[in-house]
Design a protein around this motif. Structure first.
Motif, PDB file in Angstrom:
ATOM      1  N   ASP A 220     -20.807  -5.606   9.443  1.00 24.16           N
ATOM      2  CA  ASP A 220     -20.996  -4.776  10.637  1.00 24.16           C
ATOM      3  C   ASP A 220     -19.602  -4.487  11.191  1.00 24.16           C
ATOM      4  O   ASP A 220     -18.848  -5.412  11.496  1.00 24.16           O
ATOM      5  N   TYR A 221     -19.260  -3.216  11.322  1.00 18.95           N
ATOM      6  CA  TYR A 221     -17.898  -2.848  11.721  1.00 18.95           C
ATOM      7  C   TYR A 221     -17.491  -3.367  13.103  1.00 18.95           C
ATOM      8  O   TYR A 221     -16.306  -3.548  13.363  1.00 18.95           O
ATOM      9  N   ASP A 222     -18.448  -3.600  13.989  1.00 20.55           N
ATOM     10  CA  ASP A 222     -18.108  -4.072  15.324  1.00 20.55           C
ATOM     11  C   ASP A 222     -18.321  -5.578  15.507  1.00 20.55           C
ATOM     12  O   ASP A 222     -18.161  -6.101  16.600  1.00 20.55           O
ATOM     13  N   CYS A 223     -18.674  -6.260  14.447  1.00 20.70           N
ATOM     14  CA  CYS A 223     -18.860  -7.714  14.502  1.00 20.70           C
ATOM     15  C   CYS A 223     -17.497  -8.399  14.543  1.00 20.70           C
ATOM     16  O   CYS A 223     -16.646  -8.151  13.679  1.00 20.70           O
ATOM     17  N   PRO A 224     -17.251  -9.265  15.541  1.00 24.27           N
ATOM     18  CA  PRO A 224     -15.947  -9.939  15.625  1.00 24.27           C
ATOM     19  C   PRO A 224     -15.663 -10.839  14.436  1.00 24.27           C
ATOM     20  O   PRO A 224     -14.518 -10.926  13.968  1.00 24.27           O
ATOM     21  N   PHE A 225     -16.699 -11.497  13.904  1.00 22.88           N
ATOM     22  CA  PHE A 225     -16.506 -12.381  12.769  1.00 22.88           C
ATOM     23  C   PHE A 225     -16.237 -11.588  11.492  1.00 22.88           C
ATOM     24  O   PHE A 225     -15.544 -12.055  10.592  1.00 22.88           O
ATOM     25  N   CYS A 226     -16.806 -10.381  11.413  1.00 24.61           N
ATOM     26  CA  CYS A 226     -16.560  -9.519  10.250  1.00 24.61           C
ATOM     27  C   CYS A 226     -15.097  -9.098  10.204  1.00 24.61           C
ATOM     28  O   CYS A 226     -14.518  -8.936   9.125  1.00 24.61           O
ATOM     29  N   LYS A 227     -14.513  -8.887  11.362  1.00 20.39           N
ATOM     30  CA  LYS A 227     -13.080  -8.553  11.435  1.00 20.39           C
ATOM     31  C   LYS A 227     -12.262  -9.684  10.828  1.00 20.39           C
ATOM     32  O   LYS A 227     -11.356  -9.449  10.009  1.00 20.39           O
ATOM     33  N   ASN A 228     -12.599 -10.932  11.190  1.00 26.07           N
ATOM     34  CA  ASN A 228     -11.878 -12.084  10.641  1.00 26.07           C
ATOM     35  C   ASN A 228     -12.068 -12.184   9.129  1.00 26.07           C
ATOM     36  O   ASN A 228     -11.116 -12.435   8.380  1.00 26.07           O
ATOM     37  N   PHE A 229     -13.303 -11.996   8.683  1.00 25.94           N
ATOM     38  CA  PHE A 229     -13.585 -12.139   7.256  1.00 25.94           C
ATOM     39  C   PHE A 229     -12.963 -11.000   6.453  1.00 25.94           C
ATOM     40  O   PHE A 229     -12.587 -11.185   5.286  1.00 25.94           O
ATOM     41  N   HIS A 230     -12.851  -9.826   7.068  1.00 26.19           N
ATOM     42  CA  HIS A 230     -12.198  -8.698   6.397  1.00 26.19           C
ATOM     43  C   HIS A 230     -10.753  -9.060   6.063  1.00 26.19           C
ATOM     44  O   HIS A 230     -10.259  -8.760   4.963  1.00 26.19           O
ATOM     45  N   GLU A 231     -10.087  -9.705   7.003  1.00 28.92           N
ATOM     46  CA  GLU A 231      -8.713 -10.144   6.769  1.00 28.92           C
ATOM     47  C   GLU A 231      -8.661 -11.207   5.677  1.00 28.92           C
ATOM     48  O   GLU A 231      -7.774 -11.192   4.808  1.00 28.92           O
ATOM     49  N   THR A 232      -9.622 -12.133   5.710  1.00 27.97           N
ATOM     50  CA  THR A 232      -9.690 -13.172   4.684  1.00 27.97           C
ATOM     51  C   THR A 232      -9.870 -12.569   3.302  1.00 27.97           C
ATOM     52  O   THR A 232      -9.190 -12.957   2.336  1.00 27.97           O
ATOM     53  N   MET A 233     -10.771 -11.601   3.190  1.00 26.63           N
ATOM     54  CA  MET A 233     -11.041 -11.001   1.891  1.00 26.63           C
ATOM     55  C   MET A 233      -9.847 -10.213   1.370  1.00 26.63           C
ATOM     56  O   MET A 233      -9.611 -10.164   0.150  1.00 26.63           O
ATOM     57  N   HIS A 234      -9.078  -9.615   2.254  1.00 30.42           N
ATOM     58  CA  HIS A 234      -7.866  -8.933   1.789  1.00 30.42           C
ATOM     59  C   HIS A 234      -6.867  -9.939   1.229  1.00 30.42           C
ATOM     60  O   HIS A 234      -6.191  -9.660   0.219  1.00 30.42           O
ATOM     61  N   ARG A 235      -6.774 -11.111   1.835  1.00 29.62           N
ATOM     62  CA  ARG A 235      -5.895 -12.147   1.299  1.00 29.62           C
ATOM     63  C   ARG A 235      -6.386 -12.605  -0.071  1.00 29.62           C
ATOM     64  O   ARG A 235      -5.590 -12.818  -0.994  1.00 29.62           O
ATOM     65  N   ILE A 236      -7.707 -12.727  -0.190  1.00 35.35           N
ATOM     66  CA  ILE A 236      -8.288 -13.113  -1.483  1.00 35.35           C
ATOM     67  C   ILE A 236      -7.979 -12.064  -2.541  1.00 35.35           C
ATOM     68  O   ILE A 236      -7.586 -12.378  -3.678  1.00 35.35           O
ATOM     69  N   MET A 237      -8.121 -10.800  -2.184  1.00 39.26           N
ATOM     70  CA  MET A 237      -7.875  -9.732  -3.144  1.00 39.26           C
ATOM     71  C   MET A 237      -6.397  -9.627  -3.506  1.00 39.26           C
ATOM     72  O   MET A 237      -6.051  -9.307  -4.644  1.00 39.26           O
ATOM     73  N   ASP A 238      -5.520  -9.899  -2.544  1.00 39.62           N
ATOM     74  CA  ASP A 238      -4.088  -9.898  -2.850  1.00 39.62           C
ATOM     75  C   ASP A 238      -3.760 -10.958  -3.896  1.00 39.62           C
ATOM     76  O   ASP A 238      -2.892 -10.760  -4.748  1.00 39.62           O
ATOM     77  N   GLU A 239      -4.478 -12.085  -3.841  1.00 40.12           N
ATOM     78  CA  GLU A 239      -4.193 -13.190  -4.752  1.00 40.12           C
ATOM     79  C   GLU A 239      -4.943 -13.090  -6.070  1.00 40.12           C
ATOM     80  O   GLU A 239      -4.396 -13.428  -7.126  1.00 40.12           O
ATOM     81  N   TYR A 240      -6.194 -12.634  -6.019  1.00 36.85           N
ATOM     82  CA  TYR A 240      -7.028 -12.653  -7.220  1.00 36.85           C
ATOM     83  C   TYR A 240      -7.436 -11.272  -7.727  1.00 36.85           C
ATOM     84  O   TYR A 240      -7.983 -11.160  -8.826  1.00 36.85           O
ATOM     85  N   GLY A 241      -7.218 -10.247  -6.932  1.00 36.90           N
ATOM     86  CA  GLY A 241      -7.659  -8.916  -7.328  1.00 36.90           C
ATOM     87  C   GLY A 241      -6.716  -8.219  -8.278  1.00 36.90           C
ATOM     88  O   GLY A 241      -7.143  -7.463  -9.162  1.00 36.90           O
ATOM     89  N   ALA A 242      -5.407  -8.474  -8.127  1.00 34.43           N
ATOM     90  CA  ALA A 242      -4.411  -7.752  -8.922  1.00 34.43           C
ATOM     91  C   ALA A 242      -4.576  -8.010 -10.412  1.00 34.43           C
ATOM     92  O   ALA A 242      -4.354  -7.104 -11.230  1.00 34.43           O
ATOM     93  N   ASP A 243      -4.960  -9.235 -10.778  1.00 30.39           N
ATOM     94  CA  ASP A 243      -5.131  -9.536 -12.200  1.00 30.39           C
ATOM     95  C   ASP A 243      -6.598  -9.498 -12.631  1.00 30.39           C
ATOM     96  O   ASP A 243      -6.978 -10.010 -13.688  1.00 30.39           O
ATOM     97  N   GLY A 244      -7.444  -8.881 -11.797  1.00 30.75           N
ATOM     98  CA  GLY A 244      -8.819  -8.606 -12.193  1.00 30.75           C
ATOM     99  C   GLY A 244      -9.784  -9.769 -12.153  1.00 30.75           C
ATOM    100  O   GLY A 244     -10.867  -9.692 -12.736  1.00 30.75           O
TER     101      GLY A 244
END
Length: 250
Positions: free
Chosen positions: A88-112
């Motif tokens: 949910d775009y206006d969910c405060p916890f979703c904002k936090n998790f969005h940041e978490t998932m970007h960190r995950i993708m930075d670490e694990y997404g680049a090599d697939g």
């Protein structure tokens, strides 16, 4: 405060996991959630969610729709681990998790190794503007493609405070910054082109077992398990590392 309130992709063969995904997830989870109260869908099992005031939430069986070219995917769609998030775009916890998932993708997404799929679950009884923002994101995606969708979504989450609602007057600006013509965006929004599809997305989320946001499902091979809440980076990283190790992936 708790941290929660293309072409059809055919997955490649994946190695069997020594530990069931559900066990890996259950061993790592303790988080809160914004709970959806509009469904009486039967469920099985329980999970404790909440911050200082914890509540018991039923944990439904997972029945997730397959990931297809219609989804918004960041990373390799054939990754050994796929995390499907209902948000949910206006969910405060979703904002936090969005940041978490970007960190995950930075670490694990680049090599697939990990892919992130974003699906809509606007809780309009809590966030009355969330459905409109979701429609806006689909307009942006229909005009500018997958990259524009993710850029637009990043602007939505990053340009507001944790407990603030999105300023709807900024949506055309975010669309343009994501690479979409304001005129085309406005025309799409005026037609209500994606109103029905967002309503369908809510139904699909409920059918999957979502009862709050963010709600994610971690898929590894032929196994899958729900992740309730805005789990912190360290917890998500632990799940991924355990599953990759069990699959013999370095």
């Amino acid at each position: 405060m708790s941290e929660e309130t293309q072409i059809h992709y055919k997955p490649t063969a994946r190695q069997s996991l020594g530990i069931p995904v559900a066990i890996v997830i259950a061993a790592a989870l303790v988080a809160g959630a914004i709970i959806y109260t509009g469904s009486n869908k039967p469920s099985s099992g329980t999970q404790i969610v909440g911050g200082a005031e914890q509540v018991e939430q039923k944990t439904p069986e997972v029945t997730i729709a397959p990931v297809t070219e219609k989804d918004h995917i960041l990373g390799n769609p054939n990754a050994p681990i796929v995390i499907v998030e209902y948000s949910d775009y206006d969910c405060p916890f979703c904002k936090n998790f969005h940041e978490t998932m970007h960190r995950i993708m930075d670490e694990y997404g680049a090599d697939g190794k990990v892919a992130w799929v974003y699906r809509h679950f606007p809780l309009t009884q809590l966030h009355p503007n969330a459905k409109k923002i979701a429609e806006a994101s689909e307009c942006v995606a229909s005009i500018g493609g997958n990259d524009a969708f993710w850029k637009f979504s990043d602007f939505i989450f990053s340009e507001r405070g944790t407990n603030e609602q999105t300023d709807l007057t900024k949506l055309p600006e975010f669309a343009e910054r994501a690479g979409v013509s304001k005129t085309a965006y406005t025309q799409c929004m005026d037609t209500g082109k994606f109103t029905a599809s967002i309503e369908d997305a809510v139904t699909a989320a409920l059918n999957t077992g979502a009862q709050g946001t963010p709600y994610s499902i971690l898929i590894a091979g032929d196994q899958q398990g729900p992740i309730n809440g805005a789990q912190p980076y360290a917890t998500v990283k632990q799940m991924i590392n355990t599953l990759l190790t069990q699959a013999g992936i370095q």
